[in-house]
Every structure is written in C-alpha cells, then in structure tokens.
Design a protein around this motif. Structure first.
Motif, mmCIF file in Angstrom:
data_model
loop_
_atom_site.group_PDB
_atom_site.id
_atom_site.type_symbol
_atom_site.label_atom_id
_atom_site.label_comp_id
_atom_site.label_asym_id
_atom_site.label_seq_id
_atom_site.Cartn_x
_atom_site.Cartn_y
_atom_site.Cartn_z
ATOM 1 N N MET A 1 0.852 -1.187 0.000
ATOM 2 C CA MET A 1 0.000 0.000 0.000
ATOM 3 C C MET A 1 0.892 1.243 0.000
ATOM 4 N N ARG A 2 0.645 2.119 -0.953
ATOM 5 C CA ARG A 2 1.449 3.329 -1.095
ATOM 6 C C ARG A 2 0.561 4.554 -0.970
ATOM 7 N N GLU A 3 1.210 5.696 -0.795
ATOM 8 C CA GLU A 3 0.454 6.941 -0.643
ATOM 9 C C GLU A 3 -0.434 7.217 -1.849
ATOM 10 N N GLU A 4 0.109 6.991 -3.053
ATOM 11 C CA GLU A 4 -0.626 7.317 -4.273
ATOM 12 C C GLU A 4 -1.789 6.358 -4.538
ATOM 13 N N ASP A 5 -1.873 5.269 -3.783
ATOM 14 C CA ASP A 5 -3.029 4.383 -3.923
ATOM 15 C C ASP A 5 -4.326 5.080 -3.525
ATOM 16 N N LEU A 6 -4.220 6.150 -2.788
ATOM 17 C CA LEU A 6 -5.412 6.933 -2.457
ATOM 18 C C LEU A 6 -6.192 7.314 -3.712
ATOM 19 N N LEU A 7 -5.485 7.538 -4.810
ATOM 20 C CA LEU A 7 -6.110 7.979 -6.049
ATOM 21 C C LEU A 7 -6.905 6.872 -6.721
ATOM 22 N N ARG A 8 -6.768 5.636 -6.242
ATOM 23 C CA ARG A 8 -7.446 4.503 -6.871
ATOM 24 C C ARG A 8 -8.754 4.134 -6.167
ATOM 25 N N PHE A 9 -8.966 4.651 -4.975
ATOM 26 C CA PHE A 9 -10.148 4.256 -4.219
ATOM 27 C C PHE A 9 -11.432 4.737 -4.888
ATOM 28 N N VAL A 10 -12.472 3.944 -4.735
ATOM 29 C CA VAL A 10 -13.835 4.321 -5.107
ATOM 30 C C VAL A 10 -14.682 4.189 -3.843
ATOM 31 N N TRP A 11 -15.500 5.201 -3.570
ATOM 32 C CA TRP A 11 -16.287 5.219 -2.345
ATOM 33 C C TRP A 11 -17.784 5.125 -2.656
ATOM 34 N N VAL A 12 -18.504 4.426 -1.789
ATOM 35 C CA VAL A 12 -19.960 4.320 -1.876
ATOM 36 C C VAL A 12 -20.545 5.269 -0.838
ATOM 37 N N ALA A 13 -21.254 6.294 -1.302
ATOM 38 C CA ALA A 13 -21.812 7.307 -0.401
ATOM 39 C C ALA A 13 -23.331 7.322 -0.483
ATOM 40 N N GLY A 49 -29.358 -8.516 -6.501
ATOM 41 C CA GLY A 49 -28.008 -8.796 -6.949
ATOM 42 C C GLY A 49 -27.778 -8.345 -8.378
ATOM 43 N N GLY A 50 -26.582 -8.530 -8.867
ATOM 44 C CA GLY A 50 -26.214 -8.067 -10.198
ATOM 45 C C GLY A 50 -25.298 -6.869 -10.117
ATOM 46 N N ALA A 51 -24.725 -6.525 -11.251
ATOM 47 C CA ALA A 51 -23.771 -5.422 -11.299
ATOM 48 C C ALA A 51 -24.490 -4.087 -11.189
ATOM 49 N N PRO A 52 -23.927 -3.128 -10.439
ATOM 50 C CA PRO A 52 -24.519 -1.789 -10.417
ATOM 51 C C PRO A 52 -24.352 -1.112 -11.765
ATOM 52 N N ARG A 53 -25.225 -0.172 -12.068
ATOM 53 C CA ARG A 53 -25.173 0.534 -13.346
ATOM 54 C C ARG A 53 -25.318 2.037 -13.114
ATOM 55 N N PRO A 54 -24.675 2.828 -13.940
ATOM 56 C CA PRO A 54 -24.743 4.278 -13.744
ATOM 57 C C PRO A 54 -26.088 4.847 -14.167
ATOM 58 N N LEU A 387 -21.090 -1.870 -0.394
ATOM 59 C CA LEU A 387 -22.537 -1.690 -0.374
ATOM 60 C C LEU A 387 -23.215 -3.001 0.019
ATOM 61 N N TYR A 388 -24.110 -2.925 0.997
ATOM 62 C CA TYR A 388 -24.787 -4.105 1.522
ATOM 63 C C TYR A 388 -26.300 -3.881 1.587
ATOM 64 N N LYS A 399 -23.800 -8.765 0.615
ATOM 65 C CA LYS A 399 -22.937 -7.790 -0.056
ATOM 66 C C LYS A 399 -23.381 -7.659 -1.509
ATOM 67 N N LEU A 400 -23.586 -6.396 -1.942
ATOM 68 C CA LEU A 400 -24.033 -6.131 -3.303
ATOM 69 C C LEU A 400 -22.921 -5.608 -4.204
ATOM 70 N N TRP A 401 -21.982 -4.863 -3.643
ATOM 71 C CA TRP A 401 -20.918 -4.312 -4.485
ATOM 72 C C TRP A 401 -19.716 -3.973 -3.622
ATOM 73 N N ALA A 402 -18.544 -4.385 -4.084
ATOM 74 C CA ALA A 402 -17.275 -4.100 -3.418
ATOM 75 C C ALA A 402 -16.370 -3.404 -4.430
ATOM 76 N N PRO A 403 -16.421 -2.082 -4.534
ATOM 77 C CA PRO A 403 -15.778 -1.377 -5.645
ATOM 78 C C PRO A 403 -14.261 -1.446 -5.662
ATOM 79 N N ASN A 404 -13.631 -1.795 -4.526
ATOM 80 C CA ASN A 404 -12.171 -1.765 -4.482
ATOM 81 C C ASN A 404 -11.520 -3.148 -4.452
ATOM 82 N N ASP A 405 -12.341 -4.191 -4.524
ATOM 83 C CA ASP A 405 -11.780 -5.541 -4.397
ATOM 84 C C ASP A 405 -10.756 -5.876 -5.470
#
Length: 680
Positions: A1-13, A49-54, A387-388, A399-405
């Motif tokens: 885990m590096r500092e710049e990995d912060l830029l790769r995260f996706v958050w569920v809000a 279940g299923g993939a989330p969609r925009p 997301l659960y 569990k419905l979606w794990a964006p960072n797995d």
C-alpha cells in the motif's frame, strides 16, 4: 500500500433504498487525477443482486431521493464545482434528467411529499437581495461581525443574508418539471436542516436551533414543522414546535401513527464535556417535551460512528434511522468498543439488539418505510466501504458491491490485531496493532503511535489508508481509544473533563509499554503522530517524555488561551474549561503544550492547513517558532487552500503529499533514510 493508492479508491456514499426495497441508488465517488478533484455520479443496483449501473455521469451529482412509488429520482447537480447545486429529476423508466430549480442560492436536501406531487428542499436564495443581473463588486466589501461564531471550518464565512431555508416546488408526474415556480416557506435569521415530510403530507418537518444567542448554552436543536401551502414565508410565527428538549435533536424518523424517534439527548446542568447520544421517543400531541429515553442504560453511542480517513470525501450520507416490526422497534446504529453496528432497539424495553457484527462499521444507510430492509455502506479493517443489503426479517446481510476488491487484491496487507490492556489505574483500554506485510515476530520493528482527535471520537475497526502505508513501509502501527473516547459509555467519555490532556496521555503510554513488552518493537525507534486533539496530545507527549525519536503534530492545539479566542466555535460554556482565560489564565496555561517547549528534544514536524479555522494555523506556528528559537529540530509543512479536513477530504494530490511527508519524516529519524528537504 502506497500513498498514491489513495487515487485509486472508489467510495460508496449515501445509499438510498427504494420504498419497496428492490433497488438501491447511491453516490459513487472517485478521483479525477488530472483535475485533482473528486467526481460524483449516481448509480443503482438491484437488491436481488447483479452489477450496479450508472444513472448519471456527474461530475457533481449527489443526494438521490426516491418517490414513494419508485418511478422518479430527485437529486442535486452542480455543473461546476464552485457553483451551487440545483434540483433535477430522473425518470426511472428511462429518459434524460430534467432540471427543476434555477435559484441563485442553489438547492439541496430534496424531500418528496408522500404523494410525489411536491419536493421540499433547502436553499440559501434571498429573493429580496439576489439579482443575477446586478454587477458584483470587484472586491468583496468589509464584513460587519456582531456574533462570536461567524465562520465555520470547511464551509467559510457565514452569509447571514443567505442562510438555508425551507422551500417547496410542485412537480407534476408528467410534463416539464421545471415549469413550476419554487416557493419559499421560511425566512429570517435561523437556518433549517434535516428536512422530511410528515407521514400525512400536511407538514414539512425540520430541525433548527432558533435561539438568538446559542453560544452561551449547550447545543440545543428542536424539531419544527411548516405547512407546505403557506402563502408567505415565515420567520417563526406560523411554525409549529413539534418536539423540544434541553439538548440536541439530530436524526429524526416518524412512525405511521405519528410517533417520532430522534437521536439526541437531554443535557444536564452543569454541562459535561461529553454526552452520550441516546434514542428518544416522542409521543402525544405537539409540542412534545418529555420523551422516553429508550437507551438510558446502553453502554455505547446511538446513531454515531467511528473515525477513519477513508469515509467518502464527497457524496454525504446519514446513519440509518427508521421504525420496524410494525412500529414496535427502531433501526439505527449503535457504537460500541470501536465498532458501529446496525441495531434494533425495542420500544417497550429499550433492549438493543446488534444486527451486524463488531468487526465492521456502518458508515451510512437508509431504511424502507416499513422497516423491512436497510441499505448500508459497511466498512472494516480490510476494506474502506462496500454496499450491503440487510433483510430485517431474515436477519440476513448480503454484499451487493465491493468497488475496491479488484485492485486491492493486488495489494498485500498485514494483519490487524485487537488488544486490551490495563492503564496505570487498572482501567481497561482498547487498541489495535497494524503489522507490516510479512510480519516476523522474531524481528525488531520501529513503531508509530497514532492518536485520534476529538477528543470525543473513537478509532476502531475502520480502514485507515495512512496506517496501511506506514505498515507497508516497515512500521508497526499502534492506535488506541484512551479515556475520553466514545463508544465506551458516559463515564469513560466524560472522565477527562477539565483534565485534558492528562490521564489520557498515561493511557497512551501504557499501550506503548504493552506493545514493547511483546518483544517485536525496537524501543529506540518510536514515533508518535496525531491530528487535531491527537495533535494536542502529540505536543503534550514530546513535552513530557523523550522516549519518542520523531513526532508529527497535525492541525494541532498548542496554546489554549489563543485557541479560545480564535477557533471557529466558542468555548463560552464551562464544558472544557471552568472559566474564560481572562478570569483564570492559569488553567489554560497548565494544559497548553507549548508551556513545555524548553523540555522538548524530539524532532517535530508540524503539519497544518492555512484555512484551518477549527484549530487555526497559529496553533501550529506556535509550536514551530517555540522550537525554532531554541535551535531544535523542527519543520513546518503548510497546505494552502485546505481546512481542518485535509487528511479526510482535502484535494487528492494534497492528501497524497501529506502522507508522503509523514512517511519521509519517520523514515529519516527512525530508519536513517536521507530527507534533505527538511534541513534548515
């Protein structure tokens, strides 16, 4: 885990479950590296279940809200980051989103009427003053300040002519959503928040503190109501007081029969430094002033979470709160021992049943109107937030979606071990050890003690990027909840009143001793780091002991006297200090770390944001100059354009830089690596 990995995260809000429980709309937050910004868009996933969609592509879409029939979604959209957002409508059967409002002050917090015909919302628009055609002055005019609280960290100076007030707009089920003219319902010198419609659709409920001088007493918010058909905006005469106690009322939910559940608490006199939030139940006719305190005997916090650096930096969201089991219980969050669990609270007995385990934290969520299902953002030690769906009847979590797995599966993380230890007086203290990948207990590792702020918050089972970066760099990281932390009950949290810092410092040292006693920490290579209240304690520690070979204080407090006069909030009530500093300067001096500056021998890095108004930057400058004048090892890192929230929601590139400075300072003093940029 590096500092710049912060830029790769996706958050569920802000996960919002549809009224029928079949779909969940949420705000997806991600980093646009080139723009150095967070981008927000709306997504949806099926509860089956299923993939989330925009649903939208942003870049600044937030606050999705369902109609009762699930056919439309209201949300807030900004076309530019620094412009106010407006209300938009999206038909869920297909079609383009349509703009509803075009108000000079923008719109937020949309709330649907039960019949889906109207939207209530908040806006800072002032029709009497706002004229988009009027030319704005090249330079802002002088501000006339008559109130002691006139600016707020991460928000800016308060514009008292443009406070958030309640508005309503008629939205036809078909036709042009933007054809109707929004109507203002409230006005005046008090702002409103936390909108919701009454179940019968006759009132719009909101939370507001309508005292003229609130800073001379404890926090005190009431529940009010305004009629949606009011002909002219009111400053208070036509408002109905719904519920009132001497204390705050925050999150609110209404049962089908009109009973109201709220998270808050009745404040005692004299005031305490820490008051544990409870679940309150209001019954009977308005105004309701004598609630049942359902969780009086609970040993944790209700409706509150824990601290982490990986909660969504944009997108918002609230803790779940709603009635369930035909109105016989309430669903909300219970914080206990460094975790935040979904809980069912029985209305007849007050019994708290934890529905999710103590190895995760509820970050945000929402409840269906019947209380049968809950949408949750749930984080843990290994992931920042997935997301659960929780089915209350089946007691089943899915569990419905794990964006960072996908990308995090490529990153090797070390073990996180929980520990309990005895402090100097026998009090049990909880903590966690973050170990490096490929940890070998036969080796000797440098150690870093991380200290949370507040002081009335809690560390726990959340994912901390900063801790993982340090562990990957070869450090054992220790973080604890010393006395004063939340999630351990009223007495544990309030015991530090008028003694902060003090015995909490001794708790921290007991944790360090416990870890050294395990044999794999090199006690000649100890570092300490804290932010806000943790920065205060870091300053205090290096003034009391030389056992740490490097220290970093972030957004700190160094001098309580100047903090009293310059922070964005007032310390007028005898919560932290018995008297103001001009009456009893000695109490402030005794608890100010800069008083011990001559004792400090530990190399210190001071990190502060230039627009931090919670602990203004002069606090960091105080430590820097006090040590610099003595010729001691000290460096200051200043972040322009950032607030007290730098490490949690600052600009992505600056958050990366912040962690790079942290690691390089410790690498220099604990691992002997060169860092010439810090030389005088």
């Amino acid at each position: 885990m590096r500092e710049e990995d912060l830029l790769r995260f996706v958050w569920v809000a802000d996960p919002q479950i549809s009224p029928d429980g079949t779909r969940i709309a949420f705000t997806r937050v991600a980093v646009d590296v080139e723009a150095d910004e967070y981008r927000t868009s709306l997504w949806v996933v099926d509860a089956a279940g299923g993939a989330p969609r925009p649903l939208t592509f942003g870049p600044y879409d937030v606050q999705p809200r369902w109609t009762q029939d699930g056919t439309r979604l209201a949300f807030v959209r900004k076309t530019e980051a620094k412009k106010p957002g407006q209300l938009w409508l999206l038909p869920m059967a297909g079609g383009e989103a349509a703009q509803v409002t075009r108000l000079e002050g923008g719109a937020s917090e949309p709330a649907w009427s039960p019949d889906g015909a109207r939207l209530a919302f908040l806006s800072g628009t002032n029709p009497a003053l706002d004229d988009p055609k009027k030319e704005k002055p090249k330079n802002a005019p002088a501000r006339i300040v008559t109130r002691p609280e006139f600016r707020m960290n991460d928000e800016g100076f308060t514009d008292f002519d443009h406070l958030d007030h309640v508005w309503v707009v008629d939205v036809a089920a078909s036709g042009d959503p933007g054809a109707a003219t929004p109507r203002q319902l409230t006005t005046g010198r008090f702002k409103e928040q936390n909108l919701r419609w009454s179940r019968d659709g006759k009132w719009i409920l909101f939370v507001s503190d309508r005292r003229r001088e609130p800073w001379f007493d404890v926090e005190d918010w009431e529940i009010w109501a305004v009629a949606p058909d009011l002909a002219q905006p009111t400053d208070g005469a036509e408002l109905k007081l719904v519920a009132d106690i001497h204390g705050p009322l925050n999150a609110v939910a209404e049962a089908a029969d009109g009973r109201i559940a709220a998270v808050g608490g009745i404040r005692p006199s004299p005031p305490r430094s820490y008051d544990r939030p409870d679940l309150l139940l209001f019954e009977g006719p308005w105004p309701r002033t004598a609630p049942r305190v359902l969780t009086r005997d609970c040993d944790g916090d209700i409706g509150d979470g824990i601290s982490a650096d990986q909660h969504p930096p944009r997108g918002g969201g609230a803790m779940p709160l709603g009635f369930t089991d035909g109105g016989r219980a309430v669903l909300t969050v219970a914080g206990r021992h460094g975790a935040a669990m979904l809980a069912r609270i029985a209305l007849d007995t007050g019994k708290v049943e934890e529905l999710t385990d103590a190895q995760h934290e509820v970050i945000a969520g929402s409840v269906t109107p019947d209380g049968a299902r809950v949408a949750l953002t749930l984080g843990g030690l290994a992931r920042p937030g997935d997301l659960y769906l929780y089915d209350v009847g089946k007691r089943a979590l899915t569990k419905l979606w794990a964006p960072n797995d996908a990308w995090m599966s490529e990153v090797k993380l070390g073990e996180v071990e929980e520990l309990w230890f005895d402090s100097f007086d026998g009090r049990k203290i909880q903590g966690w050890i973050v170990k490096p990948p490929d940890f070998d207990p036969a080796k000797k590792y440098p150690m870093i003690l991380e200290i949370h702020g507040g002081p009335h918050v809690a560390y726990g089972v959340a994912f901390f990027h900063e801790f993982r970066v340090l562990a990957a760099a070869g450090y054992v990281v220790l973080y604890t909840n010393p006395r004063g932390s939340t999630t351990y009950g009223q007495e544990f949290g309030n015991v530090i009143q008028y003694r902060y810092p003090g015995d909490d410092y001794r708790d921290l040292m007991a944790g360090v001793d416990e870890l050294i006693g395990r044999g794999y920490v090199d006690e000649q290579r100890l570092g300490v780091l804290g932010g806000s209240g943790g920065g205060l304690l870091t300053n205090w520690i290096v003034g009391q002991t030389d056992r740490f070979k490097a220290a970093i204080t972030q957004r700190c407090v160094a001098d309580w006297d100047s903090m009293y006069y310059s922070s964005d909030f007032t310390l007028f009530t005898p919560v932290w200090f018995r008297k103001p500093p001009y009456e009893d300067p000695q109490e402030y001096r005794e608890r100010s770390p800069v008083r011990f500056a001559t004792r400090i021998a530990t190399p210190l890095m001071v990190i502060h944001s230039e627009e931090d108004w919670r602990t203004p930057i002069a606090q960091g400058e105080t430590m820097f100059r006090a040590l610099k004048q003595q010729g001691k090892e000290v460096v200051m890192v200043r972040f322009p354009g950032e607030s007290h929230e730098l490490s949690r929601s600052g600009a992505p590139s600056r958050r990366v830089q912040n962690q790079q400075h942290i690691r390089r300072w410790f690498d220099r003093w604990l691992q002997g690596k060169p860092a010439p940029e810090y030389d005088a």
